[in-house]
Write a protein that holds these residues in place. Structure first.
Motif, PDB file in Angstrom:
ATOM      1  N   THR A 253       0.825  -1.204   0.000  1.00  0.00           N
ATOM      2  CA  THR A 253       0.000   0.000   0.000  1.00  0.00           C
ATOM      3  C   THR A 253       0.861   1.257   0.000  1.00  0.00           C
ATOM      4  O   THR A 253       0.574   2.236  -0.700  1.00  0.00           O
ATOM      5  N   THR A 254       1.939   1.222   0.776  1.00  0.00           N
ATOM      6  CA  THR A 254       2.815   2.388   0.870  1.00  0.00           C
ATOM      7  C   THR A 254       3.499   2.679  -0.459  1.00  0.00           C
ATOM      8  O   THR A 254       3.584   3.835  -0.898  1.00  0.00           O
ATOM      9  N   SER A 257       1.084   4.171  -2.906  1.00  0.00           N
ATOM     10  CA  SER A 257       0.818   5.576  -2.573  1.00  0.00           C
ATOM     11  C   SER A 257       1.970   6.464  -3.013  1.00  0.00           C
ATOM     12  O   SER A 257       1.762   7.571  -3.524  1.00  0.00           O
ATOM     13  N   ARG A 260       1.853   7.030  -6.773  1.00  0.00           N
ATOM     14  CA  ARG A 260       0.830   8.009  -7.140  1.00  0.00           C
ATOM     15  C   ARG A 260       1.307   9.423  -6.824  1.00  0.00           C
ATOM     16  O   ARG A 260       1.085  10.358  -7.594  1.00  0.00           O
ATOM     17  N   TYR A 261       1.975   9.561  -5.682  1.00  0.00           N
ATOM     18  CA  TYR A 261       2.527  10.872  -5.330  1.00  0.00           C
ATOM     19  C   TYR A 261       3.593  11.293  -6.345  1.00  0.00           C
ATOM     20  O   TYR A 261       3.663  12.465  -6.737  1.00  0.00           O
ATOM     21  N   PHE A 285       5.936   8.258   3.808  1.00  0.00           N
ATOM     22  CA  PHE A 285       5.670   6.926   3.258  1.00  0.00           C
ATOM     23  C   PHE A 285       6.560   5.936   4.000  1.00  0.00           C
ATOM     24  O   PHE A 285       7.607   5.535   3.486  1.00  0.00           O
TER      25      PHE A 285
END
Length: 635
Positions: A253-254, A257, A260-261, A285
């Motif tokens: 998940t990290t 993320s 996406r960032y 993160f």
């Protein structure tokens, strides 16, 4: 490193622009200005093209260069502490130096990302076909095996082997598809392979039977493993990050993320300027140190993760991931190499292109003094090492080419860092590091990147491995270019002990890589057919047969905004028509955004254009020059 022709008198005429140095920036500028109908005279105090980015076409030239670097009577150079070691059994002198030929060693090894601005400029100027390009394959990270108690802490080492493939796979999935690109970068090699009925060797895991492995189109990444150390590769894969079983749910998940960032970071509020990559990832993160090191390795920044600024790392990571899957016939690659000497080849090509457009190039001519012309107002008069005098409206030079008394040279050498560099010739093709990642890739990579983190301070040692296909070493050999940034600044008295320790780190890093390659190619890891073959390259033990060590002075990588600021040491005030431009930074990545912006600013100043007005016509060539270029290329 091409020898100079006999010194002939220069044309006795005024010049629009006098350029000292034949480095990449000077040569690119000479080409652009000549094509803009400026009368350009390009000189170099060296007897070879390329300045500090030159390449040596014969190992004897390396000996000459080392003597020049270590001589106290030589002009100032951005190098010191140069030395050569060679295995005399491989390089005898009794045969007329025959074994010394066939090598091209460059002082400026670089990779060029597919989405780099330099490549974009070459495409617009229709100059990509002038060079022979090679794909950069896998990106490897060397790891020491952790103790059992560290493994139980769950710091993510089990995920380290797949970090690169997961991130790259997610980036490819997220990136927009359908971008049309020209496939001319590989000079028709893929077409030739198809016509001859050939195909690229499939990617196989080390220790996996090659026949069985070839039946799968996309293979899992290989890990060159032993009981105490591991060399892990991070090739791109197309598995969805959500389905990768090697990551914990938290880290999966990290990482998603963070990707996406990474896509949208340019539109979000930036963190404080002092934020480091390590600090940012550990907080925003949360990832374990090992995974952060793997992410850092993709930036190619020479500082440790705890010292690397986030503002420098994010654009590089974005470029890396956005370039994946875009290179025709090598979809697992994100970057390219230029054959026959890298930056040194580029310097010669751009200088020749400038000459075709009307410029004059002359080697073995340095400048001894520079002053306002006593007879022509608004012009500069330069006295050369040949006692000739030339005048020009503008003077441009590298920091090591202009005299120290020239305007804009004040403090230009301050704040420099040192980088220990090593060029190693390996008596082995290192094919286990350079194989294509997917069976349907028709181009075998010409090189790969390896990272070994120094144990004490976490400084990365980057190693660019090159096969024989770029034309820089004989078949069956390979080249390793290693580099590590030293923390000591040049204002402080040099400490030879520090440099000697750095050379030892480079040697040990290269040996670690070769040990892993040797272990991976032990009889137990080979197929039965390979074990029975006495001439198969996998049965050879890779060893160093030649090395050139030297220390280079320069500035570490910066961001484009910092580089082009008025206070930057890489670009001086041009109000007096004398401009000092920088060498390439101490960087394995070419960083075309910085390169092009600096050259473009000088170009616009000389042409009297406003900021950004020179972009459209930069490097464009007229029809007459096109005809001459076609004649030179034999078309």
């Amino acid at each position: 490193m091409s020898p100079s022709a006999p010194v002939e008198p220069l044309p006795n005429e005024p010049w629009d622009v006098l350029i000292f140095g034949t480095g990449l920036k000077q040569s690119l500028l000479a080409c652009a200005l000549s094509r803009a109908n400026k009368k350009v005279l390009q000189l170099d105090h060296n007897s070879y093209y390329g300045s500090s980015e030159t390449c040596f076409a014969h190992l004897l030239e390396c000996d000459e260069w080392v003597s020049q670097v270590n001589s106290s009577s030589s002009p100032p150079l951005p190098f010191s502490h140069a030395r050569i070691w060679r295995d005399e059994s491989h390089f005898p002198t009794s045969d007329g130096y025959k074994a010394w030929r066939g090598y091209t060693l460059t002082l400026a090894p670089n990779v060029v990302y597919w989405h780099d601005r330099f490549l974009e400029v070459l495409r617009n100027a229709e100059m990509t076909g002038v060079f022979v390009w090679q794909a950069v394959g896998a990106w490897w990270v060397y790891e020491e095996e952790r103790r059992e108690e560290e493994k139980r802490e769950g710091d993510g080492s089990s995920e380290a082997a797949v970090l690169g493939e997961v991130m790259a796979g997610a980036a490819v999935k997220i990136a927009k598809a359908g971008m049309k690109v020209k496939a001319g970068w590989n000079k028709g090699r893929a077409k030739k392979m198809v016509e001859e009925g050939g195909s690229a060797a499939p990617w196989t895991q080390v220790g996996v039977n090659s026949t069985a492995a070839s039946s799968t189109t996309e293979m899992a990444p290989a890990s060159i493993a032993a009981s105490t150390t591991t060399l892990r590769t991070k090739p791109p894969a197309h598995e969805d990050i959500a389905w990768d079983p090697s990551l914990t749910d938290t880290h999966r998940t990290t990482l998603a993320s963070f990707l996406r960032y990474l896509q949208s970071h340019s539109t979000t509020t930036p963190p404080p300027p002092s934020t480091t990559l390590y600090g940012f990832l550990a907080t925003a993160f949360p990832l374990p140190p090992r995974l952060i090191s793997h992410i850092h390795a993709l930036t190619l920044l020479p500082t440790s993760p705890s010292e690397t600024l986030l503002s420098l790392a994010l654009p590089r990571l974005s470029t890396h991931f956005s370039s994946l899957g875009k290179i025709p016939d090598a979809r697992s690659a994100s970057a390219l190499l230029i054959s026959y000497g890298g930056a040194g080849e580029m310097c010669q090509v751009f200088s020749r292109a400038a000459a075709v457009a009307g410029a004059v190039n002359a080697l073995a001519r340095g400048v001894t003094s520079l002053s306002p012309s006593p007879t022509e107002e608004g012009k500069w008069e330069a006295t050369l090492s040949t006692n000739e005098k030339v005048t020009a409206s503008w003077v441009v030079g590298g920091r090591w080419d202009l005299p120290s008394s020239a305007p804009s040279m004040d403090n230009v050498r301050s704040g420099m860092k040192k980088m220990a560099r090593g060029i190693y010739i390996i008596d082995h093709p290192l094919e286990v590091l350079l194989n294509p990642k997917y069976a349907d890739e028709r181009i075998t990579p010409g090189g790969c990147v390896l990272t070994v983190f120094e144990e004490k301070n976490g400084m990365p040692v980057y190693i660019l491995a090159k096969a024989s296909s770029p034309g820089e070493c004989p078949t069956g050999k390979s080249l390793l270019y290693a580099g590590m940034l030293l923390s000591q600044e040049t204002e402080v008295e040099e400490r030879s002990e520090e440099i000697e320790k750095a050379y030892l780190v480079l040697d040990n890093s290269v040996k670690k890589v070769l040990d892993r390659v040797s272990a991976a190619q032990s009889p137990s890891s080979l197929s039965p057919t390979e074990q029975q073959s006495e001439i198969h390259p996998s049965n050879l033990i890779p060893g160093i047969i030649y090395k050139l060590l030297y220390t280079q002075y320069g500035h570490p990588p910066t961001s484009p905004s910092t580089t082009m600021s008025s206070t930057s040491p890489t670009f001086s005030d041009s109000s007096n028509n004398v401009i000092t431009i920088s060498d390439l930074p101490l960087d394995l990545s070419l960083q075309g955004e910085i390169l092009i912006e600096e050259v473009l600013r000088v170009y616009e100043n000389i042409l009297g254009l406003g900021r950004g007005e020179g972009v459209e016509g930069f490097l464009m060539v007229g029809e007459e020059a096109r005809r001459l270029m076609r004649e030179m290329e034999g078309e």
